[in-house]
Design a protein around this motif. Sequence first.
Motif, PDB file in Angstrom:
ATOM      1  N   SER A  28       0.820  -1.208   0.000  1.00 37.01           N
ATOM      2  CA  SER A  28       0.000   0.000   0.000  1.00 37.01           C
ATOM      3  C   SER A  28       0.865   1.273   0.000  1.00 37.01           C
ATOM      4  O   SER A  28       1.729   1.432   0.858  1.00 37.01           O
ATOM      5  N   THR A  29       0.626   2.144  -0.963  1.00 33.74           N
ATOM      6  CA  THR A  29       1.515   3.296  -1.152  1.00 33.74           C
ATOM      7  C   THR A  29       0.740   4.529  -1.607  1.00 33.74           C
ATOM      8  O   THR A  29      -0.177   4.416  -2.424  1.00 33.74           O
ATOM      9  N   LEU A  94     -15.474  10.923  -4.017  1.00 28.95           N
ATOM     10  CA  LEU A  94     -14.687   9.960  -4.808  1.00 28.95           C
ATOM     11  C   LEU A  94     -14.177   8.806  -3.948  1.00 28.95           C
ATOM     12  O   LEU A  94     -13.706   7.814  -4.462  1.00 28.95           O
ATOM     13  N   GLY A  95     -14.234   8.992  -2.646  1.00 28.98           N
ATOM     14  CA  GLY A  95     -13.725   7.968  -1.724  1.00 28.98           C
ATOM     15  C   GLY A  95     -12.218   8.035  -1.605  1.00 28.98           C
ATOM     16  O   GLY A  95     -11.567   7.017  -1.350  1.00 28.98           O
ATOM     17  N   PHE A  96     -11.664   9.240  -1.766  1.00 28.09           N
ATOM     18  CA  PHE A  96     -10.207   9.371  -1.762  1.00 28.09           C
ATOM     19  C   PHE A  96      -9.553   8.772  -0.518  1.00 28.09           C
ATOM     20  O   PHE A  96      -8.556   8.056  -0.620  1.00 28.09           O
ATOM     21  N   ASP A  97     -10.134   9.023   0.648  1.00 29.16           N
ATOM     22  CA  ASP A  97      -9.534   8.520   1.901  1.00 29.16           C
ATOM     23  C   ASP A  97      -9.450   7.001   1.914  1.00 29.16           C
ATOM     24  O   ASP A  97      -8.458   6.440   2.377  1.00 29.16           O
ATOM     25  N   GLU A  98     -10.487   6.359   1.383  1.00 26.58           N
ATOM     26  CA  GLU A  98     -10.486   4.891   1.341  1.00 26.58           C
ATOM     27  C   GLU A  98      -9.352   4.386   0.457  1.00 26.58           C
ATOM     28  O   GLU A  98      -8.667   3.425   0.805  1.00 26.58           O
ATOM     29  N   TYR A  99      -9.154   5.048  -0.677  1.00 20.13           N
ATOM     30  CA  TYR A  99      -8.060   4.636  -1.559  1.00 20.13           C
ATOM     31  C   TYR A  99      -6.706   4.881  -0.897  1.00 20.13           C
ATOM     32  O   TYR A  99      -5.825   4.044  -0.910  1.00 20.13           O
ATOM     33  N   ALA A 100      -6.575   6.078  -0.320  1.00 22.04           N
ATOM     34  CA  ALA A 100      -5.293   6.469   0.271  1.00 22.04           C
ATOM     35  C   ALA A 100      -4.908   5.571   1.444  1.00 22.04           C
ATOM     36  O   ALA A 100      -3.735   5.419   1.756  1.00 22.04           O
ATOM     37  N   HIS A 101      -5.912   4.965   2.101  1.00 21.09           N
ATOM     38  CA  HIS A 101      -5.612   4.073   3.212  1.00 21.09           C
ATOM     39  C   HIS A 101      -5.867   2.619   2.829  1.00 21.09           C
ATOM     40  O   HIS A 101      -5.920   1.743   3.673  1.00 21.09           O
ATOM     41  N   GLY A 102      -6.045   2.390   1.533  1.00 22.53           N
ATOM     42  CA  GLY A 102      -6.352   1.043   1.050  1.00 22.53           C
ATOM     43  C   GLY A 102      -5.098   0.262   0.683  1.00 22.53           C
ATOM     44  O   GLY A 102      -3.994   0.609   1.075  1.00 22.53           O
TER      45      GLY A 102
END
Length: 163
Positions: A28-29, A94-102
Amino acid sequence: MRQWTVITSLPGETQQLGKFLGEAVTGSTVILLSGELGAGKTCFTQGIARGLAISAREPVVSPSYTLMNHYHGRFDLYHFDLYRLSHSEELVDLGFDEYAHGEGVTVVEWAERIPDQNLEGLYVRLTYGGDDNRTLEFEARGKDYEDLLERFACLWEERGKAI
Ligand code: ADP
Ligand code: MG
């Protein structure tokens, strides 16, 4: 390694640099790119995609209108371009936080538009030099990112520079 700077003098060199970063990724990056239009953010992201073994048949282009493109590779790549972001709620939608912590690799062009500027990640500032020169300044925020930057810089020193 907290900071590192590279100057490239051809688009292909910026892509090659990005490819080594993609190869250095082990999980995860979050990679946050900032810099003017034409600084080379998309060019660098194309290299990251190759380093993540995303097929060259899936061309990586700026998701200017969709704000995010998703590619499948060694890890999933979520490529954001926030140039046309009108307000920060859009990022939430967009769900950015979910991606960023995914689990995948999140790469953001125009990362200076993210309200939370304390995100852990690899920050990359791209600026113009003369002619086709571009300066890429890397800053790792967080221990995992310091390790990533170290691996990436080693790959470049060993194999990249000569290309
Ligand atoms: P951005 O996504 O930051 O707006 P792009 O990657 O789309 O920028 O475009 C960069 C432009 O600059 C391309 O037209 C590319 O050919 C050109 N260019 C010239 N020299 C370089 C270099 N050293 N690295 C990256 N791009 C370069
Ligand atoms: Mg772009």
